[in-house]
Enzyme design. Structure first.
Site, PDB file in Angstrom:
ATOM      1  N   HIS A  97      -3.862 -20.595 -38.048  1.00  0.00           N
ATOM      2  CA  HIS A  97      -2.945 -19.684 -37.350  1.00  0.00           C
ATOM      3  C   HIS A  97      -2.441 -18.632 -38.343  1.00  0.00           C
ATOM      4  CE1 HIS A  97       0.428 -18.094 -35.118  1.00  0.00           C
ATOM      5  NE2 HIS A  97      -0.118 -18.610 -34.035  1.00  0.00           N
ATOM      6  N   GLU A 173      -6.567 -14.263 -32.098  1.00  0.00           N
ATOM      7  CA  GLU A 173      -5.183 -13.792 -31.992  1.00  0.00           C
ATOM      8  C   GLU A 173      -4.977 -12.606 -32.934  1.00  0.00           C
ATOM      9  OE1 GLU A 173      -2.304 -17.063 -30.563  1.00  0.00           O
ATOM     10  OE2 GLU A 173      -2.618 -17.400 -32.686  1.00  0.00           O
TER      11      GLU A 173
END
Ligand code: 13P
Length: 264
Positions: A97, A173
């Site tokens: 992430h 993302e």
């Protein structure tokens, strides 16, 4: 393929009771509607996992991090291993992430080790990739993604895993879309997902181990914009932050994906 809609709760909510209520509310929504083409997962704070997995639910539970140093036990203060989270009832882990890359300096070697540790304990991996605003503005998105994805190339090259198809999800993302309310166009997301799939499918062993990779979009997905992303064939679901903290908006996103994917 069935869609995945995954709620990354990050460092929320403040109490175990609020986490239990949120999961129970999502579960109530799930029982009232048929999400034939969409699976759900929540990724709560590690400290809440073992209590949440006791709730009767079809919703998968993941964790936000595991130790790179050891898959089992050892002298690694502050770490939690893949074996420990598996024992606590989680079945998936987020790796890569952008907040971990940015705030904890996690590099490719660390991410690779985390993935290996996860797979060794039968955890599935949601591997996150994405470009910064500067990289987006200078049209480096595809090259940045290709570089981040080499971790998967290494995994396929060194892996003797028979199948990763049910155990590896890629989440695209864009860093500049996370928590900002700004999103790329659906056309941009669709073409970036097509690029990600092509890059991975070009790796040796990918066809046998993975088939078509499952690629989710993440970054300011909400109940209002989910349907447009869901319509793109190359978008296999969503990784949701802020909108996953309310049962109704999280469920609306899942319903949008289920509807779009059952029609396609
Ligand atoms: P937001 O949905 O809040 O933009 O967060 C996305 C994200 O980082 C999920 O992992």
């Amino acid at each position: 393929m069935q869609a995945w809609v995954i709620g990354n709760w990050k460092q929320n909510p403040a109490t175990l009771q609020a986490a239990k209520t949120l999961l129970a509310d999502i579960n109530t929504e799930l029982k009232s509607a048929d999400l034939a083409a969409c699976r759900l997962m929540v990724v709560p704070s590690l400290v809440h996992v073992s209590s949440l997995q006791q709730q009767e639910t079809a919703i998968a539970i993941g964790v936000q991090d595991i130790s790179a140093h050891s898959a089992e036990t050892g002298a690694f203060t502050g770490d939690c291993s893949a074996a420990q989270v598996r024992d606590a009832g989680a079945t998936w882990v987020l790796v890569g992430h952008s907040e971990r890359r940015q705030y904890y300096g996690e590099d490719e070697a660390t991410l690779y080790q985390k993935i290996k540790n996860a797979l060794s304990q039968q955890l599935g991996v949601i591997f996150c990739v994405g470009e910064t605003k500067e990289q987006y503005d200078s049209e480096q998105t595809f090259s940045v993604l290709a570089s981040q994805l080499t971790v998967i190339e290494q995994l396929l090259a060194e892996s003797n895993e028979e199948s990763l198809a049910e155990r590896l999800i890629i989440a695209y993302e864009p860093v500049w879309a996370i928590g900002t309310g700004k999103v790329p166009t659906v056309e941009e997301v669709a073409s970036t997902h097509t690029h990600i799939k092509a890059v991975i499918q070009g790796y040796a062993g990918a066809e046998a181990a993975l088939g078509e990779p499952c690629v989710l979009y993440g970054g300011s997905v909400n109940a209002a914009n989910a349907a447009q992303f869901a319509q793109a064939d190359s978008v296999n679901g969503a990784l949701v932050g802020g909108a996953a903290l309310q049962a109704d908006s999280f469920f609306a996103i899942a319903a949008a994906f289920s509807t779009a994917k059952s029609n396609s």
